[in-house]
Every structure is written in C-alpha cells, then in structure tokens.
Design a protein around this motif. Structure first.
Motif, mmCIF file in Angstrom:
data_model
loop_
_atom_site.group_PDB
_atom_site.id
_atom_site.type_symbol
_atom_site.label_atom_id
_atom_site.label_comp_id
_atom_site.label_asym_id
_atom_site.label_seq_id
_atom_site.Cartn_x
_atom_site.Cartn_y
_atom_site.Cartn_z
ATOM 1 N N VAL A 86 5.773 -3.809 -1.484
ATOM 2 C CA VAL A 86 4.537 -3.738 -0.714
ATOM 3 C C VAL A 86 4.512 -4.971 0.196
ATOM 4 O O VAL A 86 4.802 -6.079 -0.258
ATOM 5 N N VAL B 208 0.377 -9.013 -4.962
ATOM 6 C CA VAL B 208 0.015 -7.970 -3.998
ATOM 7 C C VAL B 208 -1.491 -7.918 -3.783
ATOM 8 O O VAL B 208 -1.970 -7.563 -2.704
ATOM 9 N N MET B 209 -2.258 -8.316 -4.800
ATOM 10 C CA MET B 209 -3.719 -8.259 -4.686
ATOM 11 C C MET B 209 -4.280 -9.421 -3.870
ATOM 12 O O MET B 209 -5.461 -9.434 -3.538
ATOM 13 N N LYS B 210 -3.432 -10.416 -3.583
ATOM 14 C CA LYS B 210 -3.904 -11.594 -2.852
ATOM 15 C C LYS B 210 -3.533 -11.532 -1.375
ATOM 16 O O LYS B 210 -3.553 -12.562 -0.680
ATOM 17 N N ASP B 211 -3.176 -10.362 -0.899
ATOM 18 C CA ASP B 211 -2.810 -10.198 0.510
ATOM 19 C C ASP B 211 -3.878 -10.819 1.416
ATOM 20 O O ASP B 211 -5.063 -10.537 1.261
ATOM 21 N N MET C 140 0.830 -1.211 0.000
ATOM 22 C CA MET C 140 0.000 0.000 0.000
ATOM 23 C C MET C 140 0.856 1.249 0.000
ATOM 24 O O MET C 140 0.358 2.347 -0.243
ATOM 25 N N ALA D 97 -2.628 -13.131 -11.983
ATOM 26 C CA ALA D 97 -2.914 -12.487 -10.695
ATOM 27 C C ALA D 97 -1.658 -11.795 -10.184
ATOM 28 O O ALA D 97 -0.570 -12.379 -10.221
ATOM 29 N N PHE D 98 -1.814 -10.569 -9.727
ATOM 30 C CA PHE D 98 -0.708 -9.899 -9.037
ATOM 31 C C PHE D 98 -0.694 -10.378 -7.591
ATOM 32 O O PHE D 98 -1.735 -10.373 -6.914
#
Lengths: 170, 338
Positions: free
Chosen positions: A14, A77-80, A1, A74-75
């Motif tokens: 991130v 970072v988006m699967k945090d 973020m 899929a990135f």
C-alpha cells in the motif's frame, strides 16, 4: 488502499507517505508492517527501540503529529500523511534538544535502552504542558519503564526543562 | 501475525458494508488492543477496515443538555476536554487512571468499550479458553486468577472487563449509539457489556457489522460529589484489581441519589441498583456505606488467588462513598488515599 481483497498469493503493498524528521518519504508497505519496524528496519532509524513490543514499556515512543505514541502498537499504513519525529529528529542544526542535554546533565540513564523513548515521551509531556510538579511528571511519564531505575534523574532532567521553559515564558 | 487485506474506509456506510460482507473483518481505530491481540495470534482478522478517517471525532452538546463523545475521540482528548472536566469529572478521572499517556493518545471511545479481557489464558493460544475457543474449558477457574472476577462469573468464564472509562460511564448511565445494516440503535451502557454465562466468547450486545458512532452522556454529571478510586498492583499504568466509581447527589447532608459502579470484579462494569437505593434519603455514614458494600458483595465468590478482592472491594466501596460524599475525589496524581 489497493491491498488485495482475498485469496491472492501475491503480497500487495500500500502506498504511504510519511514525513519523518522533516523528510518526506514515499513508501510502499505491506499492511501488517508495524510503524516501529518500518522506522528501524526500512528507514534505518534504529534510535527508536523495541522493548516489550506490546505497548507496555514505552521504549518505542515517537511523536506522531506532535503527540507521543507507542510505535509498536501502530500499523504504518494507518499513519499515511502523518508527521513523525523520532529521537534522531530532535536535535536542531547540531544542537541537542534541551531535554537531550538535560538527560546528559542529570545522568538520566544507565544502559540507555529506554532513553530514546523516555526523551520522546518527555518532549511530548513538555508540549502537553500539564506537568508542573514532580508528582505530575512521574504520573505523566508512567508509560515509560526504566529497568535500570534511573527514574529520579529522569524526573530531574524533565523538571529542569520545564523550569527553564517557565522562566523563559515559553 | 497473520496477513490481512486493508481498507481505509471513507464513509460509515462503506465501513459497515465491507464488514457485513466478511465475518472475519475487524474495524480498527487506535489499535492499542487489537494489534496486541494480533501479535499474540489471539485475533486473526483477514481484513482490517481502518475507520480512523470517518467523521466520528467530535465532542458535541446534546439537545437534552448532555455531551456526545464521538467514537473516535481519543481517551486523552476526552479526559482533558474542559467541558468533560467541568461537567463529568468522574469520567475524566477514570480515564486518567487508565493506561499511559501514549496509549490514551491512541485509544478511542469506541475501542475502549470494545477492548477484550486481559485474562492470561485468553491471551495465550497454547491454553484452552472458552472466550477464545468456545468449549475448550476455563483454566483460570483452577489456575492463576489474581486479576479475575468475583461477581457474575459462570462455570465457563471468570474474566473481567478491564476498562476504567466504561466503569465511569456505567455510573453516569451513558448511552452507546451504534449503527449497522439494521439501522441505528441506542444501547444503555448497562446493557452493552454482558455477563459470560454460557457464551463467554460474546463480550457485548453489538452485532457483526455494527459500528459505535458515539457515546452520549446524560445531563447529570454528578460533578460535585464523585470519585474514581482504583486499586492495583502498582500505582500507575496497571489494570484495576478493584475500582469504584461513585457518584452522589447530596441535599442538606443527605444522599438524594447514588450511583455506584465497580471495575476489575466482573465481566462488565458492575452495578447494583438495589444497593444504590439503600443510600437514597440516607445520611452519609460509614455504617450505611458498609451495609451497601455488604449487599453488593453478598454473592461474591473468590477463587484461589483473588479471594482478597472481596474484602478489598468492600473497603474500596466504603472509602469511595466517603470520598464522594465529602466532595474530596481521589487524585489520580497523588495516589495517597484519604
């Protein structure tokens, strides 16, 4: 973020927390890191394969929060916060997952490159509980391409596990 | 892939504000098309705004008796929702005809509408393309164009919109709800996508900074007499060469109301209200269906590789109307066409 807004020459990572095969990983990733590359190159889980790298072949299929996804699309970072299961995480206490065993029983692979994706996709399909016939298995496995053409035996393997589950009332 | 900064948006307002401040920013949700385009360097956003944590993920009843699909509801969730399957089986069927289980688990309602064409030239930055780089030309018109449009093309672009979901939504006359710096708008799906004309770089009528919040399905789902017939180069996991969404309301063997939308043939789901009117009050006969198909395709133009689509579309329209009228929709499992 906290990725840099713009113009910064320093690459800003991130923080991401993933639970991979039951193990919590706290990672620092660059925003453009693809989940597949994170698994293979950073976490050294090379069971998941890179086939087309464009969401067209299914070799990279993993389970994310229980659902099958193409990890190449899929990135990370988006699967945090997500729970991720790869082919390495399917066995329990040294016992193969029933679908892994069924792939061996039915000789459901030749070169093996698509196999981890086929098995993860098949585990997702079995969890979804929508496939009851061979036609349904074929349709719901259509996101996984096998260039050796082991399809018939792959359907046999999945059918065996679905049949055993039905018999056991699962 | 280019480098970009990343923001995980925590509110719709924040997402809109951040997008409005940066003309090269893109929203990302399922990512199944945007990431692919970034890998090919077709899209090069400098900032990605992750909207997956926004509260846009429910399927809710509307006051008028329809359903509202949140923009972030996945295609899989929609296709297998019992309310959608009971009341809007055309939509469920169309979504199941598209992509693969893995992609449907990621792809969202909003993203499906906003996906870009799969034109080979659009996807290849080494070639000219008016959609990717306005003014450079359209090699598809004189090159390989098997998957391209036969209706509503322009000298500038002959690309198709690849969605199956949007074709069903067009037949159902869904309404796309968007929110932006200028407030909220409700866009009938017929006005959402556009024809290429002189500006093929513009796919739809949304403005930069606007975000799709939901898609509203009107009460009438045509759940008794419908079909989604998709024809393609392999039986599964391929884009449509031609697809037909047909929705009829039958009264005593007569067609009281008809909706028809075509996929794979134009820059947007193709509707022809005059052709639909030709069915109203008519018995369901093959002769009438053929006349309707001829009307829809009267201005169709084939190119080198795709002229076959005109005849294919004609026969698909007739078959789809027959399937809908008889209440025997096309199975998306058993692909034999009855």
């Amino acid at each position: 973020m906290n990725a840099s807004r713009k113009g910064s020459s320093k690459l800003e990572t991130v923080p991401v927390t993933l639970t991979v095969n039951g193990e919590t990983k706290r990672l620092e990733v660059l925003p453009w890191t693809i989940l597949l590359d994170l698994l293979r190159d950073h976490l050294k889980l090379s069971g998941t394969k890179k086939g087309c790298d464009h969401g067209q072949c299914g070799a990279c299929t993993v389970l994310v929060d229980g659902r099958r996804l193409n990890s190449c699309m899929a990135f990370a970072v988006m699967k945090d916060g997500a729970q991720i299961t790869t082919v390495e995480g399917l066995a329990r206490n040294g016992d193969l997952h029933p679908l892994q065993q069924a792939f061996i029983d039915h000789d459901a692979f030749q070169c093996g490159y698509c196999t981890p994706g086929q098995i993860c996709s098949g585990v997702g399909l079995i969890e979804e509980g929508r496939a009851h016939t061979r036609d349904e298995i074929r349709e719901y496995m259509s996101g996984n391409i096998c260039r050796c053409g082991a399809y018939t035996n792959i359907v046999d393997a999945i059918e065996q596990v679905i049949g055993a589950d039905a018999e056991a009332g699962r | 892939m280019n480098r970009f900064s990343y923001l995980r948006a925590t509110s719709i307002d924040e997402a809109m504000r951040e997008a409005a401040a940066d003309p090269t920013a893109r929203f990302i949700a399922g990512g199944t098309n945007l990431i692919d385009l970034m890998k090919y360097n077709v899209e090069r956003p400098t900032r990605l705004i992750d909207i997956t944590r926004l509260p846009l993920n429910g399927i809710e009843e509307t006051e008028s008796g329809g359903l509202r699909l949140g923009a972030l509801v996945t295609n899989d969730e929609t296709a297998f929702d019992s309310r959608i399957q009971d009341r809007y089986p055309l939509l469920a069927s169309a979504i199941q005809a598209g992509a693969s289980p893995q992609l449907r688990n990621a792809a969202t309602t909003g993203g499906n509408l906003l996906q870009r064409t799969r034109c080979y030239y659009f996807y290849d930055p080494e070639t000219p393309c008016n959609k990717r780089e306005p003014g450079t030309g359209c090699p598809a018109a004189f090159g390989r164009n098997r998957i391209h449009a036969i209706l509503g093309t322009s000298d500038h672009c002959i690309a198709t919109h690849p969605s199956d979901m949007a074709v069903a939504m067009a037949a159902l006359q869904a309404i796309v709800h968007v929110r932006g710096p200028g407030g909220e708008r409700a866009i009938p799906i017929a006005d959402f996508h556009r024809l290429p004309g002189e500006h093929p770089e513009i796919d739809n009528t949304m403005l930069h900074g606007e975000i799709i919040t939901s898609v509203e399905l009107p009460p009438d789902g045509f759940s008794r007499n419908y079909t989604y017939l998709k024809l393609r180069d392999r039986l599964s996991y391929a884009f449509a060469l031609v697809s037909v969404a047909a929705a009829l309301r039958m009264e005593n063997g007569t067609i009281a109301q008809a909706r028809l939308a075509l996929g794979g043939v134009a820059h947007k789901p193709w509707r022809d209200p005059a052709a639909e009117a030709m069915l109203q009050g008519q018995p369901a006969t093959e002769d009438r269906f053929r006349a309707v198909a001829d009307h829809i395709l009267k201005d169709a133009r084939g190119y080198q590789d795709n002229a076959f689509k005109i005849d294919l579309a004609r026969r698909a329209i007739v078959t789809a109307l027959s399937q809908a009228a008889s209440g025997t929709p096309q199975s998306q499992i058993d692909k034999r066409i009855q």
